[in-house]
Design an enzyme around this catalytic site. Structure first.
Site, PDB file in Angstrom:
ATOM      1  N   GLU A 770       0.832  -1.212   0.000  1.00  0.00           N
ATOM      2  CA  GLU A 770       0.000   0.000   0.000  1.00  0.00           C
ATOM      3  C   GLU A 770       0.862   1.257   0.000  1.00  0.00           C
ATOM      4  O   GLU A 770       0.724   2.126   0.838  1.00  0.00           O
ATOM      5  CB  GLU A 770      -0.961   0.002   1.190  1.00  0.00           C
ATOM      6  CG  GLU A 770      -2.090  -1.014   1.088  1.00  0.00           C
ATOM      7  CD  GLU A 770      -3.095  -0.655   0.001  1.00  0.00           C
ATOM      8  OE1 GLU A 770      -3.297   0.552  -0.228  1.00  0.00           O
ATOM      9  OE2 GLU A 770      -3.634  -1.569  -0.617  1.00  0.00           O
ATOM     10  N   ASP A 771       1.769   1.327  -0.937  1.00  0.00           N
ATOM     11  CA  ASP A 771       2.563   2.531  -1.152  1.00  0.00           C
ATOM     12  C   ASP A 771       3.547   2.860  -0.047  1.00  0.00           C
ATOM     13  O   ASP A 771       4.075   3.955  -0.017  1.00  0.00           O
ATOM     14  CB  ASP A 771       1.665   3.749  -1.371  1.00  0.00           C
ATOM     15  CG  ASP A 771       1.036   3.728  -2.734  1.00  0.00           C
ATOM     16  OD1 ASP A 771       1.644   3.120  -3.624  1.00  0.00           O
ATOM     17  OD2 ASP A 771      -0.040   4.307  -2.901  1.00  0.00           O
ATOM     18  N   ALA A 772       3.757   1.954   0.899  1.00  0.00           N
ATOM     19  CA  ALA A 772       4.744   2.259   1.925  1.00  0.00           C
ATOM     20  C   ALA A 772       6.140   2.177   1.327  1.00  0.00           C
ATOM     21  O   ALA A 772       6.374   1.458   0.358  1.00  0.00           O
ATOM     22  CB  ALA A 772       4.601   1.297   3.088  1.00  0.00           C
ATOM     23  N   ARG A 956      -1.430   3.401 -11.594  1.00  0.00           N
ATOM     24  CA  ARG A 956      -1.259   4.866 -11.579  1.00  0.00           C
ATOM     25  C   ARG A 956      -0.808   5.415 -12.926  1.00  0.00           C
ATOM     26  O   ARG A 956      -1.022   6.582 -13.215  1.00  0.00           O
ATOM     27  CB  ARG A 956      -0.224   5.275 -10.521  1.00  0.00           C
ATOM     28  CG  ARG A 956      -0.733   5.448  -9.103  1.00  0.00           C
ATOM     29  CD  ARG A 956      -1.187   4.175  -8.563  1.00  0.00           C
ATOM     30  NE  ARG A 956      -1.685   4.064  -7.221  1.00  0.00           N
ATOM     31  CZ  ARG A 956      -0.975   3.964  -6.130  1.00  0.00           C
ATOM     32  NH1 ARG A 956       0.311   4.139  -6.154  1.00  0.00           N
ATOM     33  NH2 ARG A 956      -1.543   3.717  -4.997  1.00  0.00           N
TER      34      ARG A 956
END
Lengths: 1157, 72
Positions: A770-772, A956
């Site tokens: 999750e984008d960490a 994205r």
């Protein structure tokens, strides 16, 4: 003082990409060089400054000239005239001005909480004792000065003088300093004034043409509406709609034929449609002008003249109607010598527009079209306010003069200057208050706007710059219409397509593009004279009847929306007009465009139009030649020279419609009229930071525009001299590896907000979902993402009207055994009661020790004396994490009170949960910090700063980020700056870049061999890696982390307080409660909602059902039936509140475990 | 600031010597003028202004005592 050339001045000059004078110049590659030249004279913040300068230098004089005389009702011999007005240079208000050696600087105002303002001076001529007296330089209050305007101390200052004044040479200016805070007047977007807008309501079949007339006296809106085939004119001052024929008859007594011709011309279709309207007049028995005026006068709202005081002479209906038509309806068309014909033409034109729209529904206007909008800037808003205040001021002066003259035996002759100075402060105070609060109230216009000004956001350089280009829309914020929010095709090049907030204000708050300019007012008179002299075929519209106006091939020339002249050769006329403009004979901001739908030529000279420069193309040849660029290069020409030589010109949105503009030079054809200077200028300053934005999915660019403003970095060169409430700075900011021309133009590379991190794109440890992000601990140790947080704590030693004042006190000592030592709370204080600079301050420690008198109200006269005790009102440090005292400043405000500012400093290294983002709308939090030993490494020893999870890419679609990485890598490897350009809408030299990487022994696709740091085995895939610019965002865990077991409760409800700042509890809300109920966890519910919250023991009388007290019921006067129970305090409160509102509440109790009978 | 990792035991009450021995006499404090940089000594209730240049922004001097930072 001697000018020191530190080589910095050159840095601020427009750049020419390192070109030598002898290098070849091609117009194709180098025409962008016009852009820095443009930004030197116009653009970005310059519109604010231009607008303010226009107001302060011209408009203010106009306003005073229009209201210059004051006469007395009492003594007809007396008069007073303001002959001139000017705004001086900024000054201090202090009395000791003479002794100080330096003039006031903006920085001093910021530090001392002063207003950066200059005195307004007037010259007055008046009568005293039958003599004419001339007084010059009478002060008339203080006008806040816009930074970097012509009145500002910074105007024309070079870098050296800027430094002397502690100012940042890169600071854009364009804001005000009011009471020490920087205030911006945002650009306001509005529908244009004095223009006809035709709209259709499809549902009710109503077509209406409306015009908002705005003159110096009043603002009003007039409608011409077609409803069920009947056309009528409505206006606020009229009780009901007046049939259009009656209006036209009243306007100069036109005959039916003349009316028909004026409206419909000789076109049978329109004639048929309009015919029915004559019946309306016949029905109302109106045949003559007199009858028409009588009809209208009877429908003028009574009480509309209330504003004029004194006994009003009763007027008959005809006069009433005449007055309404002359002064109120379509007020911006002036009536000269009772000649109503121009106004009749105007009304007829509106009617005709309605008829045309009824015939062809396509010919209605678009409210969202940028050409139908006007932007209001600081200067215009200030001039509205000033005009109102000045008019009020003259009325007040007149009243006090009258009052004085009414006295029969005066000891001294009347000196009007006293009257002026008595009321003078109101003007300055009024402007000051408006800017401070943001409430713009102009009574005459019924203007009541809130939130016009904002505090300039100084979070980062970009946020300040972004605020200066922001446009806020006046209308409809909550309505769910998409029209005003959608991207309008006419926004192209004028407003940034990417930079808009998400959510509520999406699309309503816009930003200017890089080359946008907003016009100021140009005088109409000379332009009107030009119209007749330019072309022999142009004749005044006054000379024509309707039939001639609407004849095939006749074009009406409108000046600012009002019909003015007639021509049969519109093309020739427009061409000549443009030629004159290009030759510099008239202002470059006058626009002309031909509208073939309505056979009209529109000339606009008004203020607030959005425009932008283009290169002129003629006969398939662009006017910009290499020699021009060479001149620019050598500094021998400026942008304005190109303007007057007809090489470039400004087009506003309406004129754009007449032009055929090409983006690239090789696409020019014979019909091309203009060439775009540079395609990337369609983006604004904030979106310009993004490298390769044309390779990104569009919302990603919008996200970055929002995030770029939150990035921590350098905010200004004077960042450590200014004491901001909250200041974040990066310890080691870096210029981005991949930059764009915009970055250079706005000097982001000099005040950067981020660092070039070496990023590898791979999965690592599972703490990166999750984008960490995975961060290298060694990188953090070396200073990656390290930032400083400065906070300001202010204390002002207040003075009270009774002579008492707050004062500084000594720190307290206590005896610890035999040793005398400070009490823990005052440990860091010096003898003056102020914190010692350099000491560490912990939560609860005092930084400014001061006390407030308890007695603040008594007069101190006679027996009226309050207590002489004091209350401790120290300023103490309250944040759990300690900080260091960075700076302690003592000064005096304008009101001669002492002000103390303490600045604290914290140094923070990135920790788990801190937010980072690249420049492509890809934000993420730190998920894990890994020792360098455990990080993967390449065979040349390269070890990443950041590991990013590849799952961030597919959905994205931020290809720009990949290109940034690739370009940055090549640029680093070859040590060549010119690879590192990621300009929008330019082709990307991927092949060249790949070749460079190959030459240096790297893979051409940017993927390299990596070894796992944990196992020591090679990774099974080649890993994409390279430098990517990462921004540290202001959201940090340390400022948000919060927990509580026990803590404070709110007084009213006795429930735990809310919010981290009040050490609040965490709410178990309705939905959580529902879950627990559904699950049946009754004991947990009881604990959460009662025991851990606001449970209280209550006495309840079982007999009457009301609350008892201490086991006794006051209603029943007995203790017999009173029992105890526990309930939430909030519930008890509710019962009592209901009782207080006369709603009876009785509690009926029953046993929880009933006794078996 | 200090949250993760190893924390060395700090001796005493930290960087600042927290004991003040002897009575302090109400001394005049000296400040530094923000405009000209000269040292200004201010008595209590004196006008806040530099006596050299009339500059009205004064700063406190940094402490002469040693301040220990944690290099993290």
């Amino acid at each position: 003082m001697p000018l020191v050339d530190d080589g910095f001045e050159a840095l601020l000059e427009p750049f020419y990409n390192g070109k030598k004078l002898t290098d070849p110049i091609s117009t194709k590659d180098d025409k962008f060089q016009l852009l820095p030249a443009f930004l030197k004279v116009k653009g970005l913040v310059k519109q604010h400054i231009d607008s303010y300068n226009f107001f302060v230098e011209q408009e203010i004089k106009e306003i005073v000239r229009a209201n210059r005389t004051i006469r007395s009702d009492v003594d007809s011999n007396f008069w007073l005239e303001f002959t001139d007005i000017r705004v001086d240079r900024p000054r201090r208000q202090d009395h000791n001005e003479g002794k100080t050696t330096r003039p006031v600087s903006p920085m001093e105002c910021r530090l001392r909480d002063m207003t950066y303002a200059a005195p307004i001076l007037v010259d007055v001529v008046y009568i005293r004792d039958k003599q004419k007296i001339i007084r010059r330089n009478v002060p008339l209050g203080r006008m806040p000065v816009m930074l970097r305007s012509s009145k500002c101390r910074l105007s024309g200052a070079n870098n050296d003088t800027m430094e002397q004044m502690n100012e940042c040479p890169l600071d854009p200016g364009g804001y005000f300093i009011i009471g020490g805070t920087e205030k911006v007047i945002l650009i306001q977007e509005q529908l244009s004034k004095n223009r006809v807008i035709v709209e259709a309501d499809e549902k009710n079949n109503i077509i209406s043409a409306s015009v908002t007339s705005s003159t110096h006296e009043r603002k009003s809106k007039t409608y011409v509406t077609q409803k069920k085939d009947k056309i009528s004119l409505t206006h606020n001052v009229l009780v009901e709609g007046i049939p259009i024929v009656i209006v036209l008859k009243a306007l100069g007594g036109l005959s039916d034929l003349e009316i028909m011709q004026l409206v419909a011309g000789s076109d049978g279709r329109y004639q048929d449609e309009f015919l029915i309207n004559f019946d309306e007049a016949t029905k109302a028995q109106v045949f003559t002008q007199h009858q028409a005026l009588e009809y209208i006068g009877a429908r003028v709202k009574m009480g509309s003249k209330k504003a004029q005081f004194g006994p009003q002479v009763r007027r008959n209906n005809v006069e009433e109607g005449l007055d309404a038509l002359a002064n109120l309806v379509i007020a911006h068309v002036p009536i000269e010598g009772l000649d109503f014909y121009p106004k009749a033409i105007y009304v007829a034109m509106m009617t005709r527009r309605v008829l045309v729209a009824a015939h062809d529904p396509k010919l209605v206007d678009d409210r969202d079209f940028v050409g139908n909008k006007r932007l209001e800037l600081a200067g215009q808003l200030l001039s509205l306010l000033f005009e109102d205040l000045f008019k009020r001021f003259t009325v007040e002066v007149k009243m006090s003069i009258d009052k004085f003259l009414k006295k029969n035996n005066r000891a001294v002759p009347l000196d009007a200057v006293h009257m002026i100075s008595n009321h003078a402060n109101n003007i300055g105070m009024g402007i000051n208050r408006a800017i401070q609060t943001g409430n713009w109230n102009v009574k005459r216009f019924n203007m009541n706007r809130a939130g016009v000004t904002h505090v300039l956001s100084r979070l980062s350089y970009i946020s300040a710059l972004g605020m200066m280009t922001r446009i806020s829309s006046q209308f409809e914020k909550t309505r769910k219409v998409s029209g005003p929010r959608a991207l309008q095709p006419s926004q192209w090049g004028m407003l940034c397509p990417s930079d808009t907030p998400e959510g509520e204000a999406c699309g309503l708050v816009k930003n200017l593009a890089l080359m946008t300019h907003i016009t100021t007012n140009v005088e109409e008179g000379p332009v009107k004279r030009w119209i007749f002299t330019l072309d022999p075929g142009v004749e005044p519209i006054r000379n024509f009847s309707g039939a001639e106006m609407h004849r095939e091939g006749s074009f009406i020339i409108h000046v600012n929306g009002t019909p003015f002249a007639l021509t049969r050769y519109p093309k020739r006329f427009a061409n000549r007009f443009r030629t004159m403009r290009r030759r510099g004979w008239m202002s470059p901001f006058v626009s002309i465009n031909i509208n073939t739908h309505f056979n009209a030529v529109h000339i606009a000279t008004d203020e607030g139009r959005i425009c932008r420069p283009y290169i002129i193309v003629k006969n398939g040849q662009q006017k910009l030649k290499p020699e021009h660029l060479k001149l620019l290069h050598m500094g021998k020409a400026t942008f304005d020279d190109f303007l007057t030589h007809g090489i470039v010109e400004y087009l506003d949105v309406n004129e754009e419609n007449d032009a055929l503009i090409t983006i690239y030079e090789d696409q020019i054809t014979q019909s091309t009229t203009h060439l775009e200077i540079e395609p990337f200028t369609i983006l604004g300053a904030v979106a310009g930071l993004i490298p390769f934005p044309h390779h990104n999915q569009s919302p990603r660019n919008t996200y970055q525009c929002a995030m770029g403003k939150q990035a921590i970095g350098a905010i200004a060169y004077n960042q450590f001299n200014r004491i901001d409430t909250l200041l974040y700075t990066l310890v080691y900011p870096q210029r981005p590896m991949v930059i764009s021309k915009t970055i250079q133009l706005i000097h982001y590379d000099k005040l950067p907000a981020g660092q070039n991190a070496t990023v590898v794109v791979m999965s690592y440890s599972g703490y990166d979902i999750e984008d960490a992000l995975v961060l290298n601990k060694a990188s953090i140790d070396r200073g990656f993402g390290r930032c400083q947080v400065f906070r300001k704590y202010t204390a002002e030693l207040q003075k009270y009207p009774n002579g008492r004042r707050e004062e500084m006190t000594h720190p307290e000592d206590e005896m610890d055994g035999d040793v005398r030592r400070r009490v823990p709370k005052d440990e860091i204080l010096d003898n003056d009661g102020l914190a010692t600079v350099g000491y560490r301050v912990k939560a609860g420690e005092a930084m400014v020790k001061k006390r407030t008198p308890l007695d603040q109200t008594t007069t101190g006269i006679g027996m009226d004396r309050g207590p002489s005790e004091f209350r401790d009102s120290s300023v103490s440090y309250r944040i759990p994490d300690p900080a260091f005292i960075d700076k302690v400043m003592i000064s005096r405000t304008e009101r001669e009170t002492t002000v103390i500012k303490v600045q604290t400093r914290q140094t923070r290294r990135p920790e788990l949960g801190d937010k980072f983002s690249s420049r492509h709308g890809q934000k993420g939090v730190v998920g894990i910090i890994v020792e360098q030993e455990d990080m993967p490494f390449a065979d040349n020893g390269l070890c990443p700063d950041i590991i990013m999870n590849p799952h961030g890419f597919p959905s994205r679609m931020t290809v720009g980020k990949l290109l940034e990485c690739l370009t940055g890598k090549a640029s680093v490897l070859d040590g060549r700056k010119d690879y590192g350009f990621g300009d929008a809408f330019r082709s990307h030299p991927v092949e060249q870049v790949s070749q460079v990487m190959l030459d240096h022994g790297f893979s051409w696709e940017g993927k390299d061999y990596f070894t796992s740091g944990i196992t020591g085995e090679p990774l099974e895939a080649y890993i994409f890696n390279g430098p990517i610019y990462y921004q540290r965002l202001k959201h940090m865990v340390q400022d948000k982390m919060h927990s509580r077991s026990r803590g404070p409760r709110a007084i009213l409800t006795r429930q735990p307080t809310e919010g981290r700042s009040r050490d609040g509890g965490l709410r178990l809300g309705e939905m959580e409660r529902d879950c627990l109920i559904a699950y049946g966890a009754s004991q947990l519910l009881l604990e959460r909602l009662m025991i851990s919250s606001d449970g209280t023991e209550i006495d309840i009388c079982q007999q009457c059902g009301l609350f008892g007290y201490k086991g006794y019921c006051h209603t029943c006067k007995s203790t017999k039936e009173v029992t105890k129970m526990t309930m939430p305090y909030a519930a008890k409160l509710l019962v009592q509140e209901l009782i207080s509102m006369n709603v009876g509440v009785r509690l009926q109790l029953e046993d929880e475990f009933p006794h078996p009978k | 600031m200090v949250r993760e990792g190893y924390q060395p035991p700090t001796a005493g009450a930290g960087p600042r010597g927290s004991t003040h021995t002897g009575h302090e006499v109400r001394t005049q404090m000296t400040y530094i003028c923000g405009d000209c940089g000269s040292r200004v000594s201010l008595a209590k209730d004196a006008a806040v202004a530099c006596n050299q240049c009339m500059g009205r922004v004064l700063y406190k001097e940094r402490t002469k005592r040693m301040v220990q930072f944690e290099a993290r």
